[in-house]
Design an enzyme around this catalytic site. Structure first.
Site, PDB file in Angstrom:
ATOM      1  N   SER A 138     -24.269  14.799  34.577  1.00  0.00           N
ATOM      2  CA  SER A 138     -25.341  15.978  34.241  1.00  0.00           C
ATOM      3  C   SER A 138     -26.814  15.296  34.657  1.00  0.00           C
ATOM      4  CB  SER A 138     -25.540  16.153  32.750  1.00  0.00           C
ATOM      5  OG  SER A 138     -26.708  16.545  32.344  1.00  0.00           O
ATOM      6  N   TYR A 152     -26.124  11.852  24.661  1.00  0.00           N
ATOM      7  CA  TYR A 152     -25.314  12.543  25.517  1.00  0.00           C
ATOM      8  C   TYR A 152     -25.934  12.187  26.969  1.00  0.00           C
ATOM      9  CZ  TYR A 152     -24.636  17.035  28.524  1.00  0.00           C
ATOM     10  OH  TYR A 152     -24.289  17.561  29.507  1.00  0.00           O
TER      11      TYR A 152
HETATM   12  P1  NAP Z   1     -18.959  24.188  27.310  1.00  0.00           P
HETATM   13  O1  NAP Z   1     -19.006  25.912  27.419  1.00  0.00           O
HETATM   14  O2  NAP Z   1     -19.200  23.793  25.929  1.00  0.00           O
HETATM   15  O3  NAP Z   1     -17.342  23.913  27.752  1.00  0.00           O
HETATM   16  C1  NAP Z   1     -17.176  22.799  27.304  1.00  0.00           C
HETATM   17  C2  NAP Z   1     -15.467  22.683  27.349  1.00  0.00           C
HETATM   18  O4  NAP Z   1     -15.027  21.299  27.241  1.00  0.00           O
HETATM   19  C3  NAP Z   1     -14.887  23.650  26.347  1.00  0.00           C
HETATM   20  O5  NAP Z   1     -14.031  24.376  26.846  1.00  0.00           O
HETATM   21  C4  NAP Z   1     -14.016  22.546  25.522  1.00  0.00           C
HETATM   22  O6  NAP Z   1     -12.733  23.181  24.893  1.00  0.00           O
HETATM   23  C5  NAP Z   1     -14.008  21.525  26.172  1.00  0.00           C
HETATM   24  N1  NAP Z   1     -13.654  20.127  25.385  1.00  0.00           N
HETATM   25  C6  NAP Z   1     -14.711  19.405  24.807  1.00  0.00           C
HETATM   26  N2  NAP Z   1     -14.129  18.310  24.565  1.00  0.00           N
HETATM   27  C7  NAP Z   1     -12.783  18.349  24.884  1.00  0.00           C
HETATM   28  C8  NAP Z   1     -11.943  17.543  24.772  1.00  0.00           C
HETATM   29  N3  NAP Z   1     -11.657  16.219  24.094  1.00  0.00           N
HETATM   30  N4  NAP Z   1     -10.502  17.608  25.314  1.00  0.00           N
HETATM   31  C9  NAP Z   1     -10.404  18.582  25.803  1.00  0.00           C
HETATM   32  N5  NAP Z   1     -11.448  19.644  26.345  1.00  0.00           N
HETATM   33  C10 NAP Z   1     -12.794  19.225  25.807  1.00  0.00           C
HETATM   34  O7  NAP Z   1     -19.766  23.255  28.311  1.00  0.00           O
HETATM   35  P2  NAP Z   1     -20.185  23.552  29.711  1.00  0.00           P
HETATM   36  O8  NAP Z   1     -21.833  24.068  29.711  1.00  0.00           O
HETATM   37  O9  NAP Z   1     -19.168  24.545  30.629  1.00  0.00           O
HETATM   38  O10 NAP Z   1     -20.183  22.177  30.346  1.00  0.00           O
HETATM   39  C11 NAP Z   1     -18.992  21.693  31.113  1.00  0.00           C
HETATM   40  C12 NAP Z   1     -19.396  20.264  31.600  1.00  0.00           C
HETATM   41  O11 NAP Z   1     -20.554  20.267  32.335  1.00  0.00           O
HETATM   42  C13 NAP Z   1     -19.770  19.357  30.348  1.00  0.00           C
HETATM   43  O12 NAP Z   1     -19.474  17.976  30.730  1.00  0.00           O
HETATM   44  C14 NAP Z   1     -21.251  19.303  30.280  1.00  0.00           C
HETATM   45  O13 NAP Z   1     -21.562  17.940  29.768  1.00  0.00           O
HETATM   46  C15 NAP Z   1     -21.636  19.695  31.631  1.00  0.00           C
HETATM   47  N6  NAP Z   1     -23.076  19.988  31.861  1.00  0.00           N
HETATM   48  C16 NAP Z   1     -23.357  21.223  31.390  1.00  0.00           C
HETATM   49  C17 NAP Z   1     -24.481  21.719  31.499  1.00  0.00           C
HETATM   50  C18 NAP Z   1     -25.235  22.938  31.156  1.00  0.00           C
HETATM   51  O14 NAP Z   1     -26.393  23.342  31.231  1.00  0.00           O
HETATM   52  N7  NAP Z   1     -24.304  23.650  30.407  1.00  0.00           N
HETATM   53  C19 NAP Z   1     -25.564  20.903  32.014  1.00  0.00           C
HETATM   54  C20 NAP Z   1     -25.136  19.662  32.606  1.00  0.00           C
HETATM   55  C21 NAP Z   1     -23.754  19.101  32.541  1.00  0.00           C
HETATM   56  P3  NAP Z   1     -12.611  23.589  23.289  1.00  0.00           P
HETATM   57  O15 NAP Z   1     -13.465  24.794  23.280  1.00  0.00           O
HETATM   58  O16 NAP Z   1     -11.188  24.128  23.424  1.00  0.00           O
HETATM   59  O17 NAP Z   1     -12.812  22.560  22.773  1.00  0.00           O
END
Ligand code: NAP
Length: 243
Positions: A138, A152
């Site tokens: 991130s 985080y």
């Molecule tokens: P999201 O919509 O919250 O999706 C996260 C996914 O991770 C969910 O499908 C969740 O599955 C899964 N997950 C969480 N803990 C888990 C575990 N222990 N085992 C297996 N699956 C798990 O998040 P996103 O925004 O798409 O983010 C994806 C990645 O990008 C993350 O690493 C996040 O930190 C990074 N990121 C996001 C942003 C942003 O602005 N969105 C910015 C920087 C970095 P369940 O629903 O089944 O629990």
């Protein structure tokens, strides 16, 4: 070459966009999820309808035995895992540093860092030559996320260091390890942080004046996994609109 990829947390957001894009590019995809089976199954159905190959596996990737079972299931379904996207991650409500308790800090580290460590380790234990890993870090690793989620941000800093070290350790084996650092991406994660409209609020502070889409991150992940990036390892792509 047959390409088999595990996308952790592939049921929604960036993970789902990545799973769909990689399937379009000919990968056989394991869509991992932790709790939301319906969302993961819907992504699999979408991929299959479009002519791709995918299946879903429940596994909490912060749990060692679940990770072993995840790789076993994928190998049984498609054969050896050649590519890995460590996307699963969590954050909690926006909070000042002093208000973060130990339990929350440990949960974040377990979900974000231990998961990445376990999946990378399983991948390189099984993969004796070639392959590619992309870790989803991130922009927070650079900014530190003051007054929001320093826990985080620190977990993403750890992922960056793990990416650098592991890339150097396995380079001679032909395994590439890179990371993407997304910025403000339009997913449901912001609601988990307590502010569903966070991107709208902050858009004017982003040089490109808008949040990014999950597909824009998936495009960078797919490039880093691909042979087009064959001379790229230990690298980071900031997908953060210039932030
Ligand atoms: P999201 O919509 O919250 O999706 C996260 C996914 O991770 C969910 O499908 C969740 O599955 C899964 N997950 C969480 N803990 C888990 C575990 N222990 N085992 C297996 N699956 C798990 O998040 P996103 O925004 O798409 O983010 C994806 C990645 O990008 C993350 O690493 C996040 O930190 C990074 N990121 C996001 C942003 C942003 O602005 N969105 C910015 C920087 C970095 P369940 O629903 O089944 O629990």
């Amino acid at each position: 070459m047959k390409k088999v990829v595990i996308v952790t947390g592939g049921g929604r957001g960036i993970g789902a966009a990545t799973a769909k894009l990689l399937a379009k590019q000919g990968y056989q995809v394991c869509v991992n999820y932790r709790v939301n089976a319906k969302r993961a199954q819907a992504i699999v159905a979408e991929i299959m309808t479009a002519g791709g190959q995918a299946f879903s596996v429940q596994a909490d990737v912060s749990c060692e035995s679940d990770v072993v079972a995840l790789f076993d299931a994928t190998e049984r379904q498609f054969g050896p895992v050649t590519h890995l996207v460590n996307n699963a991650g969590i954050l909690f409500s926006q909070s000042a540093f002093a208000a973060i308790d130990v339990e929350r800090f440990q949960k974040v580290m377990l979900a974000n860092v231990t998961s990445c460590f376990l999946c990378c380790r399983e991948f390189i234990r099984r993969n004796t030559s070639t392959g590619a890993i992309v870790n989803v870090s991130s922009a927070a690793a650079r900014t530190g996320s003051p007054f929001e989620y320093i826990d985080y941000a620190a977990s993403k800093g750890a992922i960056d260091t793990l990416t650098t070290g592991l890339s150097l350790e396995v380079a001679a084996r032909g395994i590439r390890v890179n990371a993407v650092r997304p910025g403000f991406i339009d997913t449901e994660m912001h609601a988990d942080g307590g502010e569903p409209n966070r991107i709208e609020r902050l858009a004017s502070q982003i040089p490109l004046q808008r949040g990014g889409t999950p597909l824009e991150v998936a495009n960078s992940i797919a490039w880093l996994l691909s042979d087009d990036a064959s001379y790229v390892t230990g690298s980071f792509i900031d997908v953060a609109g210039g932030k």
